[in-house]
Design an enzyme around this catalytic site. Structure first.
Site, PDB file in Angstrom:
ATOM      1  N   ASN A   1       0.866  -1.184   0.000  1.00  0.00           N
ATOM      2  CA  ASN A   1       0.000   0.000   0.000  1.00  0.00           C
ATOM      3  C   ASN A   1       0.900   1.231   0.000  1.00  0.00           C
ATOM      4  OD1 ASN A   1      -1.833   2.011   0.459  1.00  0.00           O
ATOM      5  ND2 ASN A   1      -2.283   1.428   2.580  1.00  0.00           N
ATOM      6  N   TRP A   2       0.996   1.858  -1.161  1.00  0.00           N
ATOM      7  CA  TRP A   2       1.907   3.003  -1.287  1.00  0.00           C
ATOM      8  C   TRP A   2       1.353   4.257  -0.613  1.00  0.00           C
ATOM      9  CZ3 TRP A   2       4.123   3.148  -7.027  1.00  0.00           C
ATOM     10  CH2 TRP A   2       4.792   1.943  -7.290  1.00  0.00           C
ATOM     11  N   LYS A   3       0.113   4.213  -0.223  1.00  0.00           N
ATOM     12  CA  LYS A   3      -0.565   5.390   0.366  1.00  0.00           C
ATOM     13  C   LYS A   3      -0.348   6.600  -0.557  1.00  0.00           C
ATOM     14  CE  LYS A   3       0.167   3.410   4.880  1.00  0.00           C
ATOM     15  NZ  LYS A   3      -0.052   3.527   6.297  1.00  0.00           N
TER      16      LYS A   3
ATOM     17  N   GLY B   1       2.648  -1.215   4.310  1.00  0.00           N
ATOM     18  CA  GLY B   1       2.678   0.208   3.972  1.00  0.00           C
ATOM     19  C   GLY B   1       4.113   0.672   3.746  1.00  0.00           C
ATOM     20  N   GLY B   2       4.717   1.238   4.802  1.00  0.00           N
ATOM     21  CA  GLY B   2       6.045   1.852   4.695  1.00  0.00           C
ATOM     22  C   GLY B   2       7.077   0.994   3.974  1.00  0.00           C
TER      23      GLY B   2
ATOM     24  N   GLU C   1      -5.686  -5.341  10.407  1.00  0.00           N
ATOM     25  CA  GLU C   1      -4.661  -4.325  10.632  1.00  0.00           C
ATOM     26  C   GLU C   1      -4.966  -3.573  11.932  1.00  0.00           C
ATOM     27  OE1 GLU C   1      -2.631  -3.031   6.793  1.00  0.00           O
ATOM     28  OE2 GLU C   1      -4.420  -1.811   6.968  1.00  0.00           O
TER      29      GLU C   1
ATOM     30  N   HIS D   1      -9.601   0.872   4.647  1.00  0.00           N
ATOM     31  CA  HIS D   1      -8.342   1.076   5.379  1.00  0.00           C
ATOM     32  C   HIS D   1      -8.611   2.001   6.569  1.00  0.00           C
ATOM     33  CE1 HIS D   1      -4.270   2.353   6.313  1.00  0.00           C
ATOM     34  NE2 HIS D   1      -3.860   1.280   5.651  1.00  0.00           N
TER      35      HIS D   1
ATOM     36  N   GLY E   1       2.011   2.085  10.708  1.00  0.00           N
ATOM     37  CA  GLY E   1       2.913   3.226  10.574  1.00  0.00           C
ATOM     38  C   GLY E   1       3.603   3.602  11.876  1.00  0.00           C
TER      39      GLY E   1
ATOM     40  N   GLU F   1      -7.079   4.410   7.747  1.00  0.00           N
ATOM     41  CA  GLU F   1      -6.893   5.854   7.491  1.00  0.00           C
ATOM     42  C   GLU F   1      -8.127   6.437   6.822  1.00  0.00           C
ATOM     43  OE1 GLU F   1      -3.136   5.441   5.473  1.00  0.00           O
ATOM     44  OE2 GLU F   1      -2.233   4.805   7.371  1.00  0.00           O
TER      45      GLU F   1
ATOM     46  N   SER G   1       3.079  -2.372  10.285  1.00  0.00           N
ATOM     47  CA  SER G   1       4.534  -2.354  10.466  1.00  0.00           C
ATOM     48  C   SER G   1       5.209  -3.674  10.115  1.00  0.00           C
ATOM     49  CB  SER G   1       4.896  -1.913  11.894  1.00  0.00           C
ATOM     50  OG  SER G   1       4.455  -0.591  12.119  1.00  0.00           O
TER      51      SER G   1
HETATM   52  C1  PEP Z   1      -0.936  -0.040   5.827  1.00  0.00           C
HETATM   53  O1  PEP Z   1      -0.889   1.046   5.315  1.00  0.00           O
HETATM   54  O2  PEP Z   1      -1.880  -0.793   5.558  1.00  0.00           O
HETATM   55  C2  PEP Z   1       0.125  -0.438   6.754  1.00  0.00           C
HETATM   56  C3  PEP Z   1       0.031  -1.602   7.338  1.00  0.00           C
HETATM   57  O3  PEP Z   1       1.161   0.433   6.932  1.00  0.00           O
HETATM   58  P1  PEP Z   1       2.578   0.125   7.657  1.00  0.00           P
HETATM   59  O4  PEP Z   1       3.090  -1.159   7.079  1.00  0.00           O
HETATM   60  O5  PEP Z   1       3.439   1.291   7.317  1.00  0.00           O
HETATM   61  O6  PEP Z   1       2.291  -0.006   9.119  1.00  0.00           O
END
Ligand code: PEP
Length: 252
Positions: free
Chosen positions: A11-13, A236-237, A169, A97, A175, A99, A215
């Protein structure tokens, strides 16, 4: 009936401009080894068309979107429809998600509509669920996730539900660099699978792919993915660096 799949979705956000996005996708294509793992790049909308061309021919690499509107089309300035996503080669759409739930106030009722329209267009929703820290501390995380799933998914017929991917999640792990322990992830994933079994039967529950997100990185992916009910990750990251992302893909 479909089989349970191993999936790693990036997930590049809201990251990467046009050139940076192309470079990242090309780097991932170069590093990826043929495998049974389905790898999804869930990019911002502006990248979808060009990255669809970059990943063409890599059979286990798929295109994902991070959201879509719940209506077919119309006067919804600034929005993108599921039909538009389908027309540029999107196969998976992240729905719900945390967010989007938090910053755009997306409710379970709205998410149920988004799930429906994604399925109608022949794409796979990656439905996200998960609790905030205060809910876990109050020991209500199982109940909260159960309600999120019931409210947004349990109207589906079995033949619709079998196309769903679920991503657990925990919001406190997204994040933050704070990952759920493999045991915490497994506990929730098993709880979800048992919930699905009650609603749709054991066979369908066993065939449903349930991803962990929060994470995930190249160092912790292996321990998480080894859990019996963890079928991969939503990342994500760590999906923004090709080397790290491909190491996660190789962690099964
Ligand atoms: C996400 O955006 O779904 C996520 C899990 O982010 P991260 O891996 O950065 O925690």
């Amino acid at each position: 009936m479909k089989k349970r799949q191993l999936i790693v979705a990036g997930n590049w956000k809201m990251n990467k401009n046009y050139e940076e996005g192309r470079d990242l996708a090309k780097d991932i294509v170069e590093r990826l080894q043929p495998s049974q793992v389905i790898v999804i790049l869930a990019t911002p909308f502006i990248h979808l068309n060009s990255i669809s061309n970059i990943i063409k021919g890599v059979s286990n690499l798929k295109l994902g979107a991070q959201n879509c509107h719940q209506e077919e089309s119309g006067a919804y300035t600034g929005e993108v429809s599921s039909g538009m996503l389908k027309s540029v080669g999107v196969d998976y759409v992240i729905v719900g998600h945390s967010e989007r739930r938090e910053y755009f106030e997306e409710s379970d009722a709205l998410l149920a509509k988004k799930v429906n329209i994604v399925l109608e267009k022949g794409m796979t929703p990656i439905f996200c669920c998960g609790e905030k820290l205060e809910v876990r501390e109050a020991n209500q995380h199982l109940e909260l996730v159960e309600n999120q799933i019931k409210n947004a998914l349990f109207h589906l017929l079995p033949e619709e539900f079998e196309k769903i991917v679920i991503a657990y999640e925990p919001v406190w792990a997204i994040g933050t660099g704070k990952t759920a322990s493999p045991e915490q992830a497994q506990e929730m994933h098993l709880y979800i699978r048992n919930l699905l079994a009650k609603q749709y039967g054991e066979e369908l529950a066993q065939a449903t792919t349930i991803l962990y997100g929060g994470s995930v990185n190249a160092g912790n992916a292996k321990d998480l993915f080894q859990q019996a009910d963890v079928d991969g990750g939503l990342v994500g990251g760590a999906s923004l660096k090709a080397e790290d992302f491909v190491m996660i893909v190789n962690s099964f």
